[in-house]
Motif scaffolding. Structure first.
Motif, PDB file in Angstrom:
ATOM      1  N   GLY A   1      11.892   2.049   1.556  1.00 41.65           N
ATOM      2  CA  GLY A   1      10.735   1.926   0.671  1.00 41.65           C
ATOM      3  C   GLY A   1       9.531   2.607   1.272  1.00 41.65           C
ATOM      4  O   GLY A   1       8.827   2.032   2.105  1.00 41.65           O
ATOM      5  N   TYR A   2       9.317   3.847   0.890  1.00 37.69           N
ATOM      6  CA  TYR A   2       8.229   4.652   1.444  1.00 37.69           C
ATOM      7  C   TYR A   2       7.069   4.645   0.458  1.00 37.69           C
ATOM      8  O   TYR A   2       7.183   5.142  -0.659  1.00 37.69           O
ATOM      9  N   ARG A   3       5.941   4.082   0.877  1.00 40.40           N
ATOM     10  CA  ARG A   3       4.813   3.866  -0.028  1.00 40.40           C
ATOM     11  C   ARG A   3       3.638   4.782   0.307  1.00 40.40           C
ATOM     12  O   ARG A   3       3.660   5.523   1.283  1.00 40.40           O
TER      13      ARG A   3
END
Length: 583
Positions: free
Chosen positions: A31-33
């Motif tokens: 999960g790259y935000r």
């Protein structure tokens, strides 16, 4: 070597795809935000600022033009981060390659360097596919310290000419002839060049102490270039020697080669691949120790191989993982490989915009940068520790160090490894007690035949907050990497950790250093770390390498260590209550 912690841990063997999945995909799956991307932008920009002067300085010291160093960092660095098996690895040209590249340029020209780089890339890809990355970790600790120190000395010697502004028509590559030639040309020393060197070193060292977050190397280069231009100093610059650097990347071109040329540069390609694999995996291990993550060594070798092939196609030189820049990447707050990719993008942007300004950079300032790099490469404390640790470690260290300086880097590594293996065999022989009438097969014994049987204590293995690890057998460089990885992995979510050495007859400096790293990590995370059952010799080796209070506590038995852990655990709430102010 067998290890047990009293609890079964079934291990599923990873598939081929899992072994070679780049860490970039791992990070994206987690999960790259937006916040992660912003952190990587800052880290990437910080890296680019550090890499800009270093890449040019390393290229010049290697005997090639500065733009090839930038190309290597841009193209090779991008692929190292894109495809690598380490979350934080940063790739580019390395100071360790200066000697090898310079010798290859001298023997085969720049075309030979590019061909050797491409062939080294193919060798690294093959090494990754054959899963040889695991075995590269078996190099003894004194060997890595010795050859790193040797490289540092050679790099510094290679910069004396530009540091002092000496005019020398032909500079020998070997250390003693080089120093002799420099001494004969001492009457050509340039005072302006010395002034530039001294000012640059003072700025770098001073800012590191006073403002450690500032890019000292880049600031030193900018000040030196500005002073050289404003004062019209008679010093050699990138412009006067190389005519500046281009404002664009070259188009990829397949290097010219023939069977004869490939045979001629093959030894250099092997040396590039060997050193590249060692440097990159050592850098990945350092990153693991700083972050608590785990890299995939064979995936990393594959990425390094592809990066070298790509660098060669664009006219660059050797690419490898860089310990200093990888550490900078972590300290700058990077979240994953995107930071390394952005570092390459920012370097390309700098090249497109600021290339004309690079012509004013004095070579003395770049030499000052590399002199600082060389000084930092020499692990001075570890060097002295190994000299004092034992005669065997001192012999391996000094042999590697001296052969690297006076003979050849590859020869130093191979001889050091061989001596390390002989030292291990000798130590094993010293630990074996010869006893008469011992049968080939051990016979069954009564329960209390030795008078030292202890009843089984389930509490020693049932406590969910305490891990007890028992190491059995000789603990040496061949097993240190694997054992260190296992200990590092199981310590992440524990509240107390016990490592039992009761069945370890001896350990070498590589193993002691691995335990020292684990103890240091436990200290940073506030995890009590106990060593039990260590013999006087084992304990002395651990103490020598920094496994000492407050990092680690020594106890005679596991039961005593567990009792101390429980006592401190129960005492904590009482102490906390006593610390509360009266109402």
């Amino acid at each position: 070597m067998s290890i047990a912690d009293g609890r079964p841990h079934p291990i599923r063997q990873p598939t081929f795809a899992e072994l070679f999945t780049p860490k970039l995909l791992t990070v994206l799956r987690e999960g790259y935000r937006g916040a992660d991307f912003r952190a990587d932008v800052v880290a990437g920009l910080t890296l680019a600022i550090v890499a800009l002067p270093l890449s040019m300085a390393i290229a010049i010291a290697s005997g090639v033009t500065p733009d090839r160093g930038l190309t290597t960092a841009i193209v090779g660095g991008f692929f190292v981060s894109l495809l690598g098996g380490s979350r934080f690895q940063v790739g580019g040209p390395a100071g360790a390659f200066i000697v090898l590249v310079a010798l290859t340029v001298e023997r085969h020209g720049i075309d030979g360097v590019i061909l050797a780089t491409l062939m080294a890339g193919v060798l690294l890809i093959a090494a990754g596919l054959m899963r040889l990355g695991t075995y590269i970790k078996f190099i003894p600790y004194p060997v890595t310290v010795g050859f790193t120190a040797g490289i540092g000395v050679i790099i510094f010697a290679s910069q004396i000419k530009d540091l002092l502004g000496i005019t020398l028509a032909q500079e020998p590559s070997q250390l003693i002839p080089k120093l002799a030639a420099l001494a004969r040309a001492g009457n050509t020393v340039s005072m302006p060049a010395i002034a530039v060197s001294v000012v640059a070193i003072v700025i770098i060292v001073g800012l590191k102490k006073l403002r450690p977050t500032w890019p000292g190397m880049l600031i030193a280069i900018v000040v030196a270039a500005g002073a050289a231009w404003a004062l019209s100093l008679p010093v050699e610059t990138i412009g006067t020697r190389f005519g500046g650097i281009p404002r664009e990347l070259p188009w990829p071109v397949w290097p010219a080669f023939s069977l004869d040329k490939m045979q001629a540069v093959f030894p250099d390609a092997v040396a590039f691949a060997l050193l590249g694999s060692i440097e990159s995996l050592l850098s990945a291990v350092v990153a693991d120790g700083m972050t608590g993550r785990r890299h995939r060594s064979n995936c990393e070798l594959m990425a390094q191989g592809i990066a070298n092939v790509a660098s060669a196609l664009f006219g660059g030189i050797c690419v490898t993982g860089l310990i200093a820049r990888t550490a900078t990447n972590i300290r700058a707050g990077a979240r994953g490989p995107v930071a390394g990719m952005l570092h390459s993008a920012f370097l390309l942007l700098f090249m497109l915009i600021a290339a004309p300004l690079a012509s004013y950079i004095p070579l003395a300032a770049l030499a000052a940068v590399l002199a600082i790099v060389a000084w930092n490469m020499v692990e001075k404390r570890e060097f002295v520790t190994l000299i004092r640790a034992s005669r065997g470690d001192a012999v391996v260290l000094l042999a590697t160090f001296l052969l690297t300086i006076f003979r050849d880097l590859t020869e130093g590594i191979l001889v050091g490894f061989a001596l390390g293996a002989v030292l291990f065999i000798n130590r094993m022989a010293q630990t074996i007690g010869v006893e008469a009438d011992i049968p080939l097969v051990a016979e069954d014994k009564a329960d209390d035949a030795n008078g030292d049987r202890q009843p089984y204590d389930a509490a020693l293995v049932a406590d969910p907050d305490v891990v007890i690890y028992r190491i059995t057998g000789a603990f040496f460089f061949g097993a240190a990497s694997e054992v260190g990885s296992v200990l590092d992995a199981i310590m992440e979510r524990q509240k107390a950790f016990v490592v039992d050495f009761a069945a370890v007859p001896f350990l070498d400096s590589t193993a002691a250093n691995a335990i020292s790293r684990i103890a240091a990590k436990a200290g940073r995370q506030g995890i009590p770390f106990f060593v039990t059952g260590a013999s006087p010799a084992v304990r002395r080796a651990l103490l020598t390498h920094g496994v000492r209070p407050p990092r680690a506590k020594f106890r005679e038995t596991i039961a005593r260590a567990v009792a101390d852990i429980k006592t401190s655990r129960h005492a904590l709430p009482v102490a906390a209550r006593e610390a509360q102010p009266a109402s």
